[in-house]
Design an enzyme around this catalytic site. Structure first.
Site, PDB file in Angstrom:
ATOM      1  N   LYS A  55       0.841  -1.199   0.000  1.00  0.00           N
ATOM      2  CA  LYS A  55       0.000   0.000   0.000  1.00  0.00           C
ATOM      3  C   LYS A  55       0.880   1.255   0.000  1.00  0.00           C
ATOM      4  CE  LYS A  55      -4.135   1.494   2.656  1.00  0.00           C
ATOM      5  NZ  LYS A  55      -4.902   1.237   3.885  1.00  0.00           N
TER       6      LYS A  55
ATOM      7  N   SER B 163      -9.751  -1.886   6.838  1.00  0.00           N
ATOM      8  CA  SER B 163      -9.192  -1.509   5.535  1.00  0.00           C
ATOM      9  C   SER B 163      -8.407  -2.590   4.823  1.00  0.00           C
ATOM     10  CB  SER B 163      -8.299  -0.270   5.688  1.00  0.00           C
ATOM     11  OG  SER B 163      -9.086   0.890   5.759  1.00  0.00           O
TER      12      SER B 163
ATOM     13  N   SER C  92      -9.727   0.794   2.823  1.00  0.00           N
ATOM     14  CA  SER C  92      -8.948   1.698   2.014  1.00  0.00           C
ATOM     15  C   SER C  92      -7.820   1.035   1.216  1.00  0.00           C
ATOM     16  CB  SER C  92      -8.335   2.759   2.923  1.00  0.00           C
ATOM     17  OG  SER C  92      -7.455   2.152   3.860  1.00  0.00           O
TER      18      SER C  92
END
Lengths: 490, 483, 99
Positions: free
Chosen positions: A74, A174, A150
């Protein structure tokens, strides 16, 4: 469909083949990029990539259990010397971290190759990966739908096969929710088991680095390589992490909680059907179901949105245009701050900073932040009591399957409620595992969530593995690699 | 109208640890700009703090010596405000659960023992340093250096127990002495190792209520504290005497121009939004650690002063000067420990040793290396016994401080052993009597004091080596014989 | 519980954010809605619940050893939007000092 011999293979297989010299690290990495040539243009899972950088990384990967295995991480994990680290935000446009996050250091030391940085909701605030300055990521199973968030970028990339492994961060779901929406495994470990050093903070007391993989065994391998104390993160636990090597041992003798009151309303039938199927399957594999009622998730959501935003309002104060990031032209410091921050942050981030600032401000601290921290204690007790009766709980990951792009961006509360089943684990600091469970009639991935007490990762992985092979170990066997279809472009 | 000032102090002590409070950067002073920095103290995204044990240990030492209550589980908190030299735009400090509470600092003020009570001492991190444009016409930019960011500080908050600026000055001097005594800080106010803010309000004398207070920042020398507070008390008194009201304000003291400036910027409208620092577990200080620290605390300076007066019979003045620094008082004790009479040792340390320290710009540590306490004791003993004269002793000190060396060796090499044989001295005595008929006549006329002059003349002739006692006896005998 | 326009502006100032004039009302409405939602916590009996401030972990303190892993000033300043030699530059802090 683009396919090559190595595409979609588990990390363990790739690593073994690289170690035996059957394929080079470069080939292992590029096999994922061949898939990307089909998928990435539509899905847009990647925030930063560079062919030269990854080729060099593949060539120089040290020997180790992940030698040559591509990993997508990420965009909020600091990586030095290869890609920018921007958290999907304009306020970090072009920022390159001068150091590696601890988990990145451990990945590299194990021989893994960072193949890309994954797209995300800005500063991990969101449940759909629509709030990124790079534009939304789409669900590889249905391009009209979100991949969850996310950590939607890494989840979607692992789903379509760019890499067998991914790292995300999970503050309120997330990792688990995008894993569920994209049909892959997603583990949020026990708080303090994976170092947060180099993970750009959102809600410090809730954040954990989370793991994506298509296979339970790969999750176990990745966990064993990354978990453990870190002198740079004072919130890591000093004791050695639990041993997950018995992830394939089955669930005979385990008991799982079945808090059916939580999904009597507001939960899609496909989600309930997945739960029923998972429960039946665990029972067939020798686990015992224990039914009880559990505290409704709305309390957890309310608590979460006070604690997480309060911490975020402080964590995000450092983005001010003084030491890094773009600076808005200004003649005094006040306007430097206000303009750089107002131009740099997107609307959802601003909304949460404001909420958190309010929750901490004079006169409201007791009514909001302090009350939320009391409620958090209450919620943790609730879990402790539940785990007095079972080894882990079976829960939905989200109330729905992957929703449509734009469906919730205009209603913050509706978006917040999509985390209703995942937030509790973050508040309690306990692990949660999203386990894919094939596709619904609509062609969208289904999933269930396993939540256990602190350090119950070995148990969760055993149960996750049991669901991966649907309790029919005899039929699928240990050589089983995947049983659900590759994502279909629509 | 008469007013009584009520003053409380907030002092910041920069700790002399090797590394910073929450990261491993060197905490040293004077490195080139932005070279002692890392992701943590630069507030880079993703970096996390880890507490330096030595800073906590220093806080425990100070807290225990001041009689504070030590909190077993104290909590770090974030103080949120934006400022360019604050890397994270929050400061990691302690708020509602500080490490040390209560306690008091004993201070001697105009020969009176006073004790000023404390509210708390907590641990926190320093900010970086901003260099603002100084003159009109300078480019309108501030330059920021983060080398100091994250250096450990102790913040000590007193009760509003002061009534006079001089009390505050004495308190600060006492705190500086103690910090150096414990070796937890260099205490150099010019380098910002010890900084002070003050809260001050006025009220009618004897009143129990408190007036509106102002905060004065930047009181960074002992003189500055006294002058800044004197100025602010005068300002408030003038406002009140004119029938005005004091407005709550933050003032900045400019020591160079002895002026106060009121700060009215939006930046100073604060709502710090304190909350527990989620990146740090609570700080646990168990009883074992506390006892271990207590066990190695040095005797505090005020206790030493009392002991010097009560047990060694020294004047309070001597005790105060000897206990100004721990090095000095340790040195003095070592001289006494080597068998020297306390008052004699005190005289020698306060006059001879300090004279060389000051004249040569030596540190007391260096001085003790050049003239170990044992050697001074030997020298004093030799002088007392008359083996060398006090003039020779001074000569020895001169050489030892100048070139180093063992005093005994210097005595031998320079032949400083006092000449006390009458056969050797008699010729000198006779010479002096012959050369000074006037004084001789005065002595005969009954002026006894002239004898001293004559002794001095003989000493001079002997190069300071004649034993004065013997010279005196010989002079008397000769004068008597001449009669 | 509701947040009015002035409150939105006050907290925006504290957070160093600018909310465009037209957005203040919308932000006030959205924040008020979230506050109404979190008011659900009032239904919980929290009498015997101490606040959790973080998941407890054994405090790990660091030895006072400087180490060489600090950044060079070049690396420290690499991302600086404005610099002068080895200093970060910022526009001046307006302190409105009234002597």
């Amino acid at each position: 469909m683009s396919a090559n011999r190595w595409w979609g293979r588990p990390a363990t297989t790739l690593a073994a083949c690289v170690a035996r010299g059957e394929l080079s690290a470069e080939q292992a990495v590029e096999s994922g990029w061949e898939a990307a040539s089909t998928w990435e243009g539509d899905v847009h899972a990647v925030a930063h990539a560079d062919a030269t950088v990854r080729a060099r990384a593949a060539r120089t990967a040290p020997p180790g259990p992940l030698r040559g295995v591509p990993v997508i991480v990420k965009d909020n994990l600091c990586t030095a010397g290869d890609y920018p680290t921007t958290c999907g935000s304009r306020i970090l446009a072009g920022y390159r971290a001068p150091y590696d996050a601890t988990v990145i250091r451990r990945l590299r030391a194990a021989g893994a190759v960072l193949t890309a940085k994954g797209n995300m909701d800005e500063f991990a605030m969101g449940s759909s990966t629509e709030f990124s300055c790079y534009g939304p990521t789409r669900n590889p199973y249905d391009l009209t739908r979100v991949p969850g968030g996310s950590s939607g970028g890494p989840a979607a990339a692992v789903a379509y096969g760019l890499a067998p492994l991914g790292l995300g961060s999970d503050t309120g779901g997330s990792v688990r929710q995008p894993a569920a929406f994209c049909g892959v495994f997603g583990l949020k470990p026990t708080y303090g088991r994976l170092s947060r050093y180099g993970l750009v903070a959102f809600g410090s007391s809730l954040d954990q680095v989370g793991l994506f993989a298509r296979h339970a065994g790969d999750v176990a391998l990745l966990y064993s390589l990354l978990a453990g104390p870190d002198l740079r993160d004072a919130t890591t636990r000093a004791s050695p992490p639990p041993d997950v090597s018995a992830w394939d041992r089955g669930v005979k003798g385990l008991s799982f909680g079945w808090p059916e009151n939580l999904w009597r309303e507001g939960v899609e039938p496909e989600v309930v059907a997945a739960l029923e199927e998972a429960a039946a399957c665990l029972e067939r594999a020798g686990a015992r179901r224990v039914a009880f009622d559990f505290l409704p998730g709305t309390y957890a959501v309310a608590t979460y949105y006070l604690v997480a935003t309060a911490e975020a309002s402080s964590n995000l104060a450092r983005f001010d245009g003084v030491r890094y990031g773009p600076r808005a032209p200004s003649t005094d410091v006040w306007s430097l701050y206000v303009r750089s921050r107002s131009q740099g942050f997107g609307p959802e981030v601003k909304r949460r900073i404001l909420l958190g600032t309010y929750a901490l401000s004079a006169g409201y601290y007791d009514a909001f932040y302090l009350k939320a921290q009391r409620a958090r204690t209450r919620i943790r007790r609730e879990y402790q009591a539940a785990f007095g009766r079972c080894d882990f709980m079976l829960l939905p990951v989200a109330p729905t399957l992957a929703f449509r792009l734009g469906e919730k961006t205009t209603d913050p509360l509706a978006m917040y409620l999509s985390d209703i089943f995942t937030i509790g684990a973050n508040l309690a600091g306990i692990p949660g595992l999203a386990v894919p469970l094939g596709l619904a009639g609509s062609g969208l991935p289904r999933a269930v969530q396993l939540v256990g007490p602190e350090d119950s990762e070995p148990t969760l992985l055993r149960a996750g593995r049991a669901l991966e092979v649907r309790g029919e170990v005899a039929r699928l066997g240990r050589e089983h690699e995947t049983e659900f279809p590759w994502p279909m472009k629509r | 109208m008469a007013h009584e000032a009520v003053i409380g102090l907030e002092c910041h002590i920069q700790l002399a640890t090797r590394s910073k409070m929450f990261c491993e950067c060197p905490a040293e002073f004077g490195a080139s700009p932005n070279s002692n920095v890392c992701p943590v103290c630069l507030g880079l995204p993703g970096a996390l703090p880890v507490v330096n044990r030595a800073a906590i240990d220093a806080a425990l030492q100070l807290g225990l010596v001041l009689g504070c209550t030590i909190r077993e589980a104290s909590v770090f908190a974030r103080k949120n405000y934006f400022y360019p030299d604050m890397p994270k735009n929050y400061q990691i400090t302690q708020y509602d659960r500080p490490l040390c509470e209560g306690g008091a600092l004993p201070v001697r003020l105009c020969e009176t023992a006073r004790s000023f009570p404390l509210i708390r001492i907590h641990v926190e991190e320093d900010t970086g340093k901003s260099f603002h444009p100084e003159r009109t016409g300078d480019r309108p930019v501030s330059r920021v250096d983060f080398n100091r960011a994250g250096v450990p500080l102790l913040e000590l908050v007193t009760e509003p127990a002061f009534r006079q600026p001089e009390e505050c000055g004495a308190f600060l001097a006492g705190l500086r002495r103690l910090a150096r005594w414990l070796k937890i800080s260099d205490g150099d106010m010019e380098k910002g190792h010890l900084r002070c803010d003050a809260n001050v309000s006025l009220r009618p004398p004897g009143s129990a209520s408190l007036g509106t207070k102002t905060e004065i920042k930047n009181l960074n020398s002992i003189k500055g504290v006294e002058k800044g507070l004197t100025a602010e008390i005068a300002r408030q008194a003038a406002v009140l005497d004119a029938g005005g009201r004091i407005e709550q304000a933050t003032l900045l003291y400019d020591a160079d121009h002895d002026k106060l400036a009121v700060m009215r910027s939006k930046e100073y409208a604060h709502d710090y939004r304190y909350f527990p620092e989620p990146d740090l577990p609570q700080l646990t200080v168990d009883a074992a650690w506390v006892e271990e620290v207590r066990g190695r605390l040095p005797e505090p300076p005020w206790t030493r002063e009392d002991r010097y007066v009560d047990h060694l019979g020294l004047p309070a003045y001597d005790a105060a000067i000897l206990c100004e620094t721990r090095e000095r008082s340790d040195y003095f004790e070592a001289v006494v420990g080597a068998g020297t009479d306390a008052k004699r040792a005190s005289n020698w340390v306060m006059t001879e040793v300090l004279r060389h320290v000051n004249a040569r710009g030596l540190s007391e540590r260096e001085a003790a290396l050049r003239l170990p306490a044992k050697s001074l004791a030997v020298l004093i003993g030799a002088t007392e016994s008359g083996r060398i004269t006090s003039a020779s002793a001074k000569e020895v000190l001169e050489e030892v401080f100048e070139k180093g060396g063992d005093p005994e060796a210097v005595i031998a090499a320079r032949g400083l052993v006092a000449r006390s044989s009458p056969e050797e001295l008699l010729p000198l005595v006779r010479e002096v009597l012959a050369e000074n008929p006037g004084p001789v006549a005065q002595f005969r006329g009954g002026k006894q004091a002239t004898l001293g002059f004559l002794v001095g003349q003989v000493m001079k002739k002997s190069g300071g080596r004649a034993a004065p006692q013997v010279v005196q006896e010989l002079l008397r005998a000769e004068l008597g014989a001449l009669r | 519980m509701s947040i009015d326009r002035d409150e939105v502006r006050r907290i925006a100032d504290l957070a160093r954010l600018e909310i465009a004039g037209g957005d203040v009302d919308r932000m006030a409405k959205e924040l008020s809605a979230v506050l109404d939602f979190v008011a659900a916590l009032n239904e919980l009996d929290l009498a015997d619940c101490e606040p959790t401030s973080m998941v407890p972990a054994a405090a790990s303190l660091r030895d006072d050893e400087p180490d060489g892993r600090r950044l060079t000033s070049e690396a420290a300043l690499a991302a600086a939007p404005e610099r002068e030699r080895d200093f970060f530059l910022v526009p001046p802090v307006v302190e409105n000092v009234n002597p």
